[in-house]
Design an enzyme around this catalytic site. Structure first.
Site, PDB file in Angstrom:
ATOM      1  N   ASN A 154       0.805  -1.231   0.000  1.00  0.00           N
ATOM      2  CA  ASN A 154       0.000   0.000   0.000  1.00  0.00           C
ATOM      3  C   ASN A 154       0.836   1.278   0.000  1.00  0.00           C
ATOM      4  O   ASN A 154       0.489   2.251  -0.667  1.00  0.00           O
ATOM      5  CB  ASN A 154      -1.015  -0.014   1.148  1.00  0.00           C
ATOM      6  N   GLU A 252       3.202  -5.243  12.322  1.00  0.00           N
ATOM      7  CA  GLU A 252       2.312  -4.087  12.151  1.00  0.00           C
ATOM      8  C   GLU A 252       1.243  -4.539  11.170  1.00  0.00           C
ATOM      9  O   GLU A 252       1.520  -4.774  10.005  1.00  0.00           O
ATOM     10  CB  GLU A 252       3.119  -2.896  11.626  1.00  0.00           C
ATOM     11  N   CYS A 286      -3.360   1.649   6.433  1.00  0.00           N
ATOM     12  CA  CYS A 286      -3.820   0.971   7.656  1.00  0.00           C
ATOM     13  C   CYS A 286      -4.372   1.972   8.661  1.00  0.00           C
ATOM     14  O   CYS A 286      -5.092   1.590   9.576  1.00  0.00           O
ATOM     15  CB  CYS A 286      -2.706   0.136   8.257  1.00  0.00           C
ATOM     16  N   GLU A 463       7.155   0.437  16.255  1.00  0.00           N
ATOM     17  CA  GLU A 463       8.236   0.930  15.410  1.00  0.00           C
ATOM     18  C   GLU A 463       8.386   2.425  15.679  1.00  0.00           C
ATOM     19  O   GLU A 463       7.568   3.026  16.362  1.00  0.00           O
ATOM     20  CB  GLU A 463       7.890   0.701  13.938  1.00  0.00           C
TER      21      GLU A 463
END
Ligand code: TXE
Length: 490
Positions: A154, A252, A286, A463
């Site tokens: 993405n 993630e 996301c 992260e």
């Protein structure tokens, strides 16, 4: 190097064919046409990449921080210099508007390298004096060795470099795999790294399908850590394969984020941003706010305004500068997103969109109209499953208590967006919302020092900033005892 339309592996500083000579088609989402072929790597290619990484490690892990930082800054500069060709490749590969690739995503890839180049020179570890025991403990933060970075389609280069940059900054050597749907910009990064003087073997790029190339990475015994971004189902599989090998793991994953709108918000700013949180990158981020909850007094007005704005977005060829929405990434993803339109007819009312868009000259492209669906319950599939397309639901609420129940009643917990001018409410709700990130009167503002990651099925670990530097290093405590008696020497 082979022609641009053939995507090879990048191992030990060289572009090489997959050992199996297996290829997969590279399909342009805007036209549906095959535009090239991509190496479909297997365990043999991964083994070669690991070997290259292992031989580079001794020297790279001892390379002075300033030198590492210098090379990474150069990589960032070269990304900036090659902005246009990277943006074109990104847009063609993923179907995203060129303006988005050029103005947001590729610049952020350069920023990732710059940020971690600088961060590593500021990274420090701890010392603990065991007072009264005559000992000092020093924590070393050592690189792990060979680590892997597996990234999705993405935000291709942006998320690829978000992992690779901290991994190499901390002295690791990397076996990285971009998504097979968007391989080109990662492939181009190999050449940039060579030009910047990154020693061969420090970054190796394996191309190919998740089930073959990705799986071989997960299973390779010498890979010490896996940093993964992708779908929740794949993340679950990754965890199952990696956990028994006791590798470090960062996941993630997906989101189903609430966009919470109170009547006291700055309405115009909220509306403009909500168009972005709903449809940016065709809803394939996301952090998109796919469940919109609106306080009752402004619900009807908001509904009308959002639908008007959604209908005025320009769906078009990704290469045109005035295109707002391009194509979704692939035929299977197009089918998946559209399959929710049948569900929408049962679970709610489609207020706009709900069907493919026909773009003249691109009739076989994967274009979907921005879609707003009114639902009456949060317990429906539309509100519980990650659709990951230009699709949002809207629903009213009356009180903070009711809203909190709705916002948290979902299996994901990546982010939330909150629109209000009330500071007390901001704090009350921010503390109670199950999400790794709460955007208040904002969305997608980036400060790379902040922790990023999710609750629940949105992942494990964080992260960003120190979190990334810590993930890619192993702490080792060195306890040094010392004599504490003053010597009465003449
Ligand atoms: O991603 P995958 P998919 C969500 C979104 C989407 C769904 C599926 O809802 O519809 O996930 O997308 C690699 N071992 N997100 O199937 O499979 C794969 O090659 C090792 C949210 O396209 O998760 C790619 O490099 N690797 C997400 C990466 O995993 C494997 C962004 C991600 O692909 C593998 C993308 C395996 N067995 C999709 N199988 C986000 N969090 O932003 C696949 N891969």
């Amino acid at each position: 190097m082979m022609p641009d339309s053939t995507i090879l592996n990048f191992i030990n500083g060289h572009y090489v064919e997959p050992k199996s000579k297996q290829w997969i088609d590279n399909i342009c989402p805007a036209t549906g046409k095959v535009v090239g072929k991509i190496a479909n790597s297997n365990a043999e290619d991964v083994a070669a990449a690991c070997l290259a990484a292992e031989s580079a490690f001794e020297s790279w892990s001892e390379t002075p921080l300033e030198k590492r930082a210098h090379i990474m800054m150069k990589i960032a500069d070269l990304i900036d210099q090659q902005m246009e060709s990277l943006a074109v490749a990104e847009s063609q590969d993923g179907g995203k508007p060129i303006t988005r690739a050029r103005n947001i995503e590729v610049p952020r890839a350069a920023t990732n390298f710059r940020f971690f180049a600088s961060a590593i020179t500021q990274f420090s570890s701890e010392a603990h004096e065991s007072v009264g025991q005559n000992a000092i403990n020093i924590t070393l933060r050592q690189p792990l060795g060979t680590v892997s970075c597996i990234s999705p389609w993405n935000l291709p280069l942006y998320l690829f470099t978000w992992k690779v940059a901290p991994a190499i900054a901390t002295g690791n050597c990397v076996v990285a795999k971009p998504s097979e749907l968007t391989p080109r910009t990662a492939s181009m990064l190999g050449e940039i790294c060579n030009e910047a003087g990154l020693p061969p073997g420090v970054l190796n790029i394996i191309q190919g399908q998740g089930t073959t190339a990705g799986q071989a990475i997960l299973e390779h015994p010498n890979i010490k850590a896996v940093s993964f971004t992708g779908g929740t189902a794949t993340g679950e599989h990754v965890a199952r394969v990696v956990a028994p090998q006791f590798k470090k793991l960062s996941l993630e994953l997906g989101g189903k984020n609430p966009n919470i709108i109170f009547a006291d918000c700055n309405y115009q700013k909220m509306l403009a941003t909500t168009v972005q949180t709903s449809f940016a990158n065709q809803g394939q981020i996301c952090l998109c706010g796919s469940r919109i909850f609106v306080e009752q007094p402004i619900y009807e007005k908001f509904k009308t305004d959002l639908v008007t704005r959604a209908q005025s977005l320009k769906i078009g060829p990704p290469a045109l500068p005035d295109t707002d929405l391009g194509a979704v990434v692939s035929q299977p993803h197009f089918d998946k997103v559209l399959s929710y339109m049948d569900i929408a007819k049962q679970e709610g009312t489609i207020l706009c969109g709900g069907e493919p868009a026909v773009v003249p000259g691109h009739e076989n492209g994967f274009f979907i109209k921005p879609t707003v669906i009114e639902v009456s319950s949060n317990r429906c599939r539309l509100n519980q499953e990650e659709i990951f397309g230009p699709v949002v639901t809207v629903m009213p609420f009356k009180s903070e208590t009711e809203l909190l129940g709705l916002a948290n009643d979902v299996g994901f917990g990546l982010s939330a967006t909150l629109w209000t001018r009330d500071l007390d409410r901001t704090m009350r709700l921010s503390k109670k919302i199950d999400a790794g990130v709460v955007w208040v009167n904002s969305w997608l503002m980036r400060d790379l020092r902040t922790p990023f990651g999710g609750f629940k099925n949105s992942g494990v670990g964080r992260e960003g900033g120190l979190e990334s530097l810590r993930f890619f290093t192993e702490p080792k405590n060195v306890c040094i005892a010392f004599e504490n008696n003053l010597k009465n020497e003449p």
